[in-house]
Design a protein around this motif. Structure first.
Motif, mmCIF file in Angstrom:
data_model
loop_
_atom_site.group_PDB
_atom_site.id
_atom_site.type_symbol
_atom_site.label_atom_id
_atom_site.label_comp_id
_atom_site.label_asym_id
_atom_site.label_seq_id
_atom_site.Cartn_x
_atom_site.Cartn_y
_atom_site.Cartn_z
ATOM 1 N N THR A 1 19.436 -78.321 -40.147
ATOM 2 C CA THR A 1 17.915 -78.830 -40.733
ATOM 3 C C THR A 1 18.218 -80.071 -41.580
ATOM 4 O O THR A 1 17.278 -80.570 -42.059
ATOM 5 C CB THR A 1 17.748 -77.490 -41.247
ATOM 6 N N SER A 2 19.476 -80.361 -41.957
ATOM 7 C CA SER A 2 19.761 -81.557 -42.943
ATOM 8 C C SER A 2 20.399 -82.523 -42.006
ATOM 9 O O SER A 2 21.275 -82.111 -41.226
ATOM 10 C CB SER A 2 20.214 -81.037 -44.287
ATOM 11 N N THR A 3 20.445 -83.762 -42.467
ATOM 12 C CA THR A 3 21.341 -84.789 -41.800
ATOM 13 C C THR A 3 22.378 -84.974 -42.733
ATOM 14 O O THR A 3 23.435 -85.992 -42.233
ATOM 15 C CB THR A 3 20.450 -86.000 -41.404
ATOM 16 N N GLY B 1 28.337 -68.255 -41.847
ATOM 17 C CA GLY B 1 29.658 -68.959 -42.337
ATOM 18 C C GLY B 1 29.320 -69.973 -43.101
ATOM 19 O O GLY B 1 28.038 -70.598 -43.326
ATOM 20 N N LEU B 2 30.198 -70.341 -43.730
ATOM 21 C CA LEU B 2 30.400 -71.328 -44.892
ATOM 22 C C LEU B 2 30.751 -72.490 -44.435
ATOM 23 O O LEU B 2 31.895 -72.798 -43.594
ATOM 24 C CB LEU B 2 31.117 -71.009 -46.317
ATOM 25 N N TYR C 1 25.243 -71.348 -42.839
ATOM 26 C CA TYR C 1 24.906 -71.094 -41.170
ATOM 27 C C TYR C 1 24.860 -69.683 -41.120
ATOM 28 O O TYR C 1 25.495 -68.741 -41.597
ATOM 29 C CB TYR C 1 25.638 -71.939 -40.410
ATOM 30 N N ARG C 2 23.922 -69.253 -40.152
ATOM 31 C CA ARG C 2 23.691 -67.845 -39.818
ATOM 32 C C ARG C 2 23.442 -67.760 -38.415
ATOM 33 O O ARG C 2 22.758 -68.528 -37.621
ATOM 34 C CB ARG C 2 22.349 -67.357 -40.623
ATOM 35 N N TRP D 1 24.425 -70.961 -34.122
ATOM 36 C CA TRP D 1 24.538 -71.221 -35.699
ATOM 37 C C TRP D 1 23.251 -71.979 -35.991
ATOM 38 O O TRP D 1 23.182 -72.980 -35.576
ATOM 39 C CB TRP D 1 25.811 -71.737 -36.117
ATOM 40 N N TYR D 2 22.689 -71.515 -37.088
ATOM 41 C CA TYR D 2 21.409 -72.290 -37.827
ATOM 42 C C TYR D 2 21.661 -72.426 -39.260
ATOM 43 O O TYR D 2 21.963 -71.475 -39.721
ATOM 44 C CB TYR D 2 20.226 -71.312 -37.527
ATOM 45 N N GLU D 3 21.680 -73.595 -39.670
ATOM 46 C CA GLU D 3 21.882 -73.925 -41.086
ATOM 47 C C GLU D 3 20.557 -73.384 -41.668
ATOM 48 O O GLU D 3 19.574 -73.802 -41.561
ATOM 49 C CB GLU D 3 21.850 -75.421 -41.394
ATOM 50 N N ILE D 4 20.815 -72.598 -42.777
ATOM 51 C CA ILE D 4 19.715 -72.054 -43.252
ATOM 52 C C ILE D 4 19.542 -72.512 -44.947
ATOM 53 O O ILE D 4 18.431 -72.305 -45.481
ATOM 54 C CB ILE D 4 19.897 -70.401 -43.364
ATOM 55 N N THR D 5 20.777 -72.765 -45.356
ATOM 56 C CA THR D 5 20.366 -73.265 -46.859
ATOM 57 C C THR D 5 21.551 -74.041 -47.413
ATOM 58 O O THR D 5 22.750 -74.259 -46.703
ATOM 59 C CB THR D 5 20.180 -72.078 -47.717
#
Length: 428
Positions: A167-169, A190-191, A205-206, A214-218
């Motif tokens: 979600t970020s670059t 995952g970290l 990521y979750r 795997w999705y970046e969440i924060t």
């Protein structure tokens, strides 16, 4: 083994057989291993534990760490970074070794006889492993850059999981997985951090499909995190600079501002966690709002604690790379058996029967982390209405059953060591 149906519902709402009452006695002792360069420690019960380290060091204890013996491992020059056992026999460890004329070789080894023999189960194309999650005897995840290796058969075969949704670059090409934890076979976290930057920010990521996506969440802004621990689908801990926790599956995070930076943590549940700093062990029961120092150990200069493990809140081991293990034990001598845990004041929901919504009201006698969940007659959770820290006093939450079938539903509140269940009827 998991059970389902009405048995799950009855078991979930059953009262605990043991509850602590009164004070407990605690003590700590130093256990010498006779080895140095120790990095990983794992216990499966109060007696059986293992330690791994560099220079082909593998140690085992069968008496809670009173004595440590070298495990039979004939290869030289193997540097073990971490170790995890699931029972007295089955365990895995990973690390690297220098191959003559070929550079570094990264490996993961497995034992099925308590460490007497080891088998190489490395993925065929792995290049530098960072972070490992061992969920059970067959199911592991292993990180290598932004690639995740996953096995469902104890390492006989591996699949490569490379579907990463960002979600970020910022610095994507330099991120690398450094740790994982899974709550079940589907849900995990995952970290990642920038490769080689030990003080940089951490992206989380979750996955909800076992790692296929795997999705970046924060991103934990400007905070370096090295370990992640999943206590439930909603409750997570991370640690290093500083200790952080999430009660919404990792979407948002809070810092334990009053806790010092640490090397590792051993979480007990949503609120309680042991915190290992350089020179001692701390404990908090309220997400770091207050804490106590359990022991401080006068290590020599340039020596420090590195890793912590435990089997329950009464048996915890702290590992120092230069050879010492400090065991912390607490003897709950005043525990009474066959007593029900303290119950909360009576719950109510109005109206009851209802269609489609009802308001559940409850009173908390003390400040505590509180969860309020709703389940159907089979025990399946259909809603989470609260999962956060609440102050003492009156509270309420609205349950909307618009998308559910008519029938009996149960709502369950847990606050600290207190719990209570109510029943309601949805009629459409």
């Amino acid at each position: 083994m998991r059970r389902s149906g009405l048995f799950v519902l009855m078991s979930m709402f059953a009262l605990a057989l043991f509850v602590g009452v009164g004070v407990s006695r605690a003590e700590w002792e130093v256990q010498e291993t006779g080895k140095t360069s120790l990095w990983g420690i794992s216990f499966v019960d109060e007696n059986h534990g293992w330690i791994c380290g560099h220079n082909s060091t593998l140690l085992k204890t069968t008496n809670g760490g009173d004595t440590w013996e070298s495990v039979n491992f004939s290869e030289e020059g193997y540097d073990f970074d971490d170790i995890a056992f699931v029972d007295e026999n089955i365990g895995v460890c990973y690390g690297y070794t220098q191959l003559e004329g070929a550079g570094l070789y990264y490996f993961i080894l497995k034992t099925t006889d308590g460490g007497e023999t080891w088998k190489n189960i490395s993925p065929p194309d792995g290049h530098g492993y960072h972070g490992m999650c061992v969920l059970d005897e067959d199911t592991y995840w292993l990180g290598s850059g932004l690639i995740v290796y996953h096995t469902k058969d104890g390492g006989e075969t591996w699949e490569t999981q490379e579907t990463i949704h960002h979600t970020s670059t910022e610095r994507i090409n330099y991120r690398s997985f450094i740790d994982f934890d899974f709550f079940d076979t589907m849900t995990g976290w995952g970290l990642t951090r920038e490769y080689g930057d030990i003080h940089g920010p951490t992206w989380i990521y979750r996955t909800k499909n076992g790692g296929k996506d795997w999705y970046e969440i924060t991103r934990i802004i400007d905070d370096n995190q090295r370990h992640i621990y999943a206590m439930s689908e909603e409750s997570l801990w991370t640690c290093y600079f500083p200790v952080c926790f999430s009660h919404d599956g990792g979407e948002t995070w809070e810092k334990c501002e009053d806790l010092p930076s640490c090397r590792d943590i051993y979480p007990i549940d949503n609120d309680r966690v042991f915190v290992l700093d350089d020179y001692g062990l701390l404990y908090t029961s309220d997400c770091g709002r207050t804490y106590e120092t359990l022991f401080t150990y006068g290590l020599e200069q340039h020596n420090y604690f590195f890793s912590i493990t435990g089997v329950n809140e009464n048996n915890v081991w702290c590992l120092c790379p230069r050879g010492e293990v400090v065991k912390y034990t607490r003897d709950d001598t005043s525990v009474k058996k066959n007593e029900a845990p303290q119950e909360l004041p009576a719950l109510t929901n109005t109206p009851n029967p209802f269609n489609p919504a009802t308001t559940i009201s409850f009173t908390l006698p003390t400040d505590s982390h509180t969860t309020l969940t709703v389940h159907d007659i089979t025990g399946r959770k259909v809603a989470t209405l609260a999962d956060n820290f609440m102050s003492a006093g009156k509270h309420s939450a609205v349950f909307d059953g618009s998308n559910l079938a008519s029938g009996v539903y149960f709502y369950r509140i847990e606050a600290g060591k207190m719990a209570r269940t109510g029943k309601m009827l949805l009629i459409k």
